[in-house]
Design a protein around this motif. Structure first.
Motif, mmCIF file in Angstrom:
data_model
loop_
_atom_site.group_PDB
_atom_site.id
_atom_site.type_symbol
_atom_site.label_atom_id
_atom_site.label_comp_id
_atom_site.label_asym_id
_atom_site.label_seq_id
_atom_site.Cartn_x
_atom_site.Cartn_y
_atom_site.Cartn_z
ATOM 1 N N GLY A 42 -7.103 -8.250 1.491
ATOM 2 C CA GLY A 42 -6.637 -7.013 2.099
ATOM 3 C C GLY A 42 -5.743 -6.270 1.134
ATOM 4 O O GLY A 42 -4.667 -6.762 0.766
ATOM 5 N N ALA A 43 -6.158 -5.097 0.698
ATOM 6 C CA ALA A 43 -5.433 -4.347 -0.324
ATOM 7 C C ALA A 43 -4.339 -3.462 0.251
ATOM 8 O O ALA A 43 -3.628 -2.793 -0.494
ATOM 9 C CB ALA A 43 -6.401 -3.496 -1.136
ATOM 10 N N GLY A 44 -4.202 -3.438 1.580
ATOM 11 C CA GLY A 44 -3.176 -2.611 2.192
ATOM 12 C C GLY A 44 -3.677 -1.219 2.530
ATOM 13 O O GLY A 44 -4.826 -0.861 2.268
ATOM 14 N N PRO A 45 -2.802 -0.384 3.101
ATOM 15 C CA PRO A 45 -3.220 0.930 3.604
ATOM 16 C C PRO A 45 -3.423 1.989 2.540
ATOM 17 O O PRO A 45 -3.985 3.044 2.828
ATOM 18 C CB PRO A 45 -2.059 1.317 4.526
ATOM 19 C CG PRO A 45 -0.881 0.640 3.914
ATOM 20 C CD PRO A 45 -1.391 -0.668 3.395
ATOM 21 N N GLY A 46 -2.934 1.742 1.325
ATOM 22 C CA GLY A 46 -3.107 2.755 0.285
ATOM 23 C C GLY A 46 -2.113 2.619 -0.844
ATOM 24 O O GLY A 46 -2.492 2.584 -2.013
ATOM 25 N N ALA A 47 -0.827 2.551 -0.520
ATOM 26 C CA ALA A 47 0.188 2.429 -1.561
ATOM 27 C C ALA A 47 -0.032 1.151 -2.356
ATOM 28 O O ALA A 47 -0.179 0.068 -1.786
ATOM 29 C CB ALA A 47 1.584 2.430 -0.940
ATOM 30 N N ALA A 48 -0.047 1.271 -3.672
ATOM 31 C CA ALA A 48 -0.353 0.118 -4.516
ATOM 32 C C ALA A 48 0.663 -0.996 -4.365
ATOM 33 O O ALA A 48 0.324 -2.178 -4.479
ATOM 34 C CB ALA A 48 -0.429 0.563 -5.980
ATOM 35 N N ASP A 49 1.930 -0.647 -4.076
ATOM 36 C CA ASP A 49 2.950 -1.685 -3.962
ATOM 37 C C ASP A 49 2.988 -2.333 -2.583
ATOM 38 O O ASP A 49 3.871 -3.146 -2.296
ATOM 39 C CB ASP A 49 4.334 -1.143 -4.336
ATOM 40 C CG ASP A 49 4.762 0.055 -3.497
ATOM 41 O OD1 ASP A 49 3.952 0.531 -2.660
ATOM 42 O OD2 ASP A 49 5.898 0.521 -3.672
ATOM 43 N N PRO A 86 -4.879 -11.953 4.009
ATOM 44 C CA PRO A 86 -4.541 -10.810 4.865
ATOM 45 C C PRO A 86 -3.821 -9.719 4.096
ATOM 46 O O PRO A 86 -3.251 -9.956 3.017
ATOM 47 C CB PRO A 86 -3.631 -11.427 5.939
ATOM 48 C CG PRO A 86 -3.061 -12.646 5.298
ATOM 49 C CD PRO A 86 -4.127 -13.164 4.369
ATOM 50 N N GLY A 87 -3.867 -8.515 4.662
ATOM 51 C CA GLY A 87 -3.209 -7.379 4.030
ATOM 52 C C GLY A 87 -2.397 -6.579 5.030
ATOM 53 O O GLY A 87 -2.509 -6.779 6.242
ATOM 54 N N VAL A 88 -1.580 -5.681 4.542
ATOM 55 C CA VAL A 88 -0.801 -4.790 5.403
ATOM 56 C C VAL A 88 -1.760 -3.784 6.040
ATOM 57 O O VAL A 88 -2.493 -3.088 5.336
ATOM 58 C CB VAL A 88 0.282 -4.047 4.602
ATOM 59 C CG1 VAL A 88 1.036 -3.061 5.491
ATOM 60 C CG2 VAL A 88 1.246 -5.043 3.971
ATOM 61 N N GLY A 89 -1.774 -3.727 7.354
ATOM 62 C CA GLY A 89 -2.693 -2.843 8.049
ATOM 63 C C GLY A 89 -2.175 -1.410 8.126
ATOM 64 O O GLY A 89 -0.975 -1.148 7.999
ATOM 65 N N SER A 90 -3.082 -0.480 8.369
ATOM 66 C CA SER A 90 -2.696 0.934 8.445
ATOM 67 C C SER A 90 -1.794 1.215 9.641
ATOM 68 O O SER A 90 -0.954 2.125 9.586
ATOM 69 C CB SER A 90 -3.946 1.817 8.504
ATOM 70 O OG SER A 90 -4.774 1.454 9.589
ATOM 71 N N LEU A 91 -1.928 0.438 10.719
ATOM 72 C CA LEU A 91 -1.061 0.663 11.879
ATOM 73 C C LEU A 91 0.382 0.310 11.538
ATOM 74 O O LEU A 91 1.310 1.022 11.927
ATOM 75 C CB LEU A 91 -1.547 -0.159 13.074
ATOM 76 C CG LEU A 91 -0.711 -0.024 14.350
ATOM 77 C CD1 LEU A 91 -0.644 1.427 14.808
ATOM 78 C CD2 LEU A 91 -1.267 -0.908 15.455
#
Length: 295
Positions: free
Chosen positions: A23-30, A124-129
């Motif tokens: 999961g790469a996260g919602p967009g922000a690279a960090d 897992p990654g940081v979700g957009s919600l």
């Protein structure tokens, strides 16, 4: 590679090669997790959804890694890569936007791995919600106001199960997060109103949350369609609405942090017989009888 086990074929012997869904996260690279960055830095091959994951994330990849962009390849192309990874003993990092457990086309890729007895793992990654709640600057669960979240989407191209219709979900009146649902805004708004949400229900639109061009727009539910049209938002948006977005300035304290609430880490409010040193349940470090675990 990670702290969790990697599934292996039923025969007991690990297959050559493996696929790690990250999961790469919602967009922000960090917002890429440490584990995700570590996997990305060790992979032989990276499958990158460039329209959803910024190029800055790819800075973690090995300079000599083979990179395949997923947006101009079919599922069959990706599965062919998985097959090659098994034969050649390669580690594939399959980047997924947000968290792989939500709307990530993960199940068909996992099924392909299982069919070829190819080991796989999910990071897992940081979700957009989560990113949107942070951008809104508020908690979506408030004692006595909003304790439930419905995560769903509106049927447009992909049909919904009969028992998961949006109108029926709306009848609960709970806070709702809508993914992949901005293509037909007037129909979306009509379904939510028909289900029972009031016209003035607080609503928020998150466009490319955590990206440099992020936009967070608040409106009433009966203004949703017009707002989406005016803002020209037709993709990469998450909609959140319901009681979790209402301004609530009342003092609503969580029960677990009240002075009278005792547990094994905070003895306040606990009966004397549960204090350490009296031979009771708390003496050996276990939870006191009748008192819940600490959060």
């Amino acid at each position: 590679m990670s702290d969790g086990p990697v599934p292996t074929p039923a025969g007991g012997e690990p297959a050559a090669g493996r696929v790690i869904f990250v999961g790469a996260g919602p967009g922000a690279a960090d917002l890429l997790t440490l584990r995700g960055a570590r996997v990305l830095g060790q992979a032989d091959v990276v499958v990158w959804p460039r329209s959803l994951v910024p190029p800055e994330v790819m800075e973690h990849a090995r300079p000599d890694a083979e990179v395949l962009t997923s947006d101009d390849h079919t599922l069959e192309d990706v599965i062919a890569l998985f097959s090659r990874a098994k034969l050649e003993g390669l580690t594939v990092c399959r980047l997924q936007s947000g968290d792989p457990s939500l709307y990530a086309t993960l199940h068909e890729q996992i099924n392909a791995c299982r069919r070829m007895d190819l080991a796989y793992e999910i990071v897992p990654g940081v979700g957009s919600l989560s990113a949107m709640a942070a951008a809104l600057g508020q908690e979506l669960t408030v004692p006595e106001v909003a304790q439930s979240l419905i995560l769903t989407r509106r049927a447009v191209r992909v049909p919904m199960p009969d028992n998961e219709q949006l109108v029926d979900f709306a009848r609960h009146g709970a806070t709702m997060a809508l993914y992949l649902s901005v293509r037909r805004p007037r129909e979306l708004q009509a379904d939510l109103l028909e289900g029972g949400y009031a016209p003035d229900t607080p609503t928020a639109i998150g466009y490319r949350v955590s990206w440099p061009d992020e936009r967070i727009i608040r409106c009433r539910l009966d203004e949703l369609a017009a707002t989406l049209k005016a803002e020209r938002i037709t993709t990469q948006a998450l909609i959140v609405l319901g009681p979790g977005l209402r301004d609530d300035e009342q003092e609503r304290r969580s029960h677990v942090y009240r002075p009278t609430y005792g547990h094994r880490y905070r003895r306040l409010g606990s009966p004397a017989r549960y204090r350490e040193g009296d031979g009771g349940p708390a003496a050996d470090g276990g939870p006191a009888a009748g008192t819940p675990e600490a959060p």
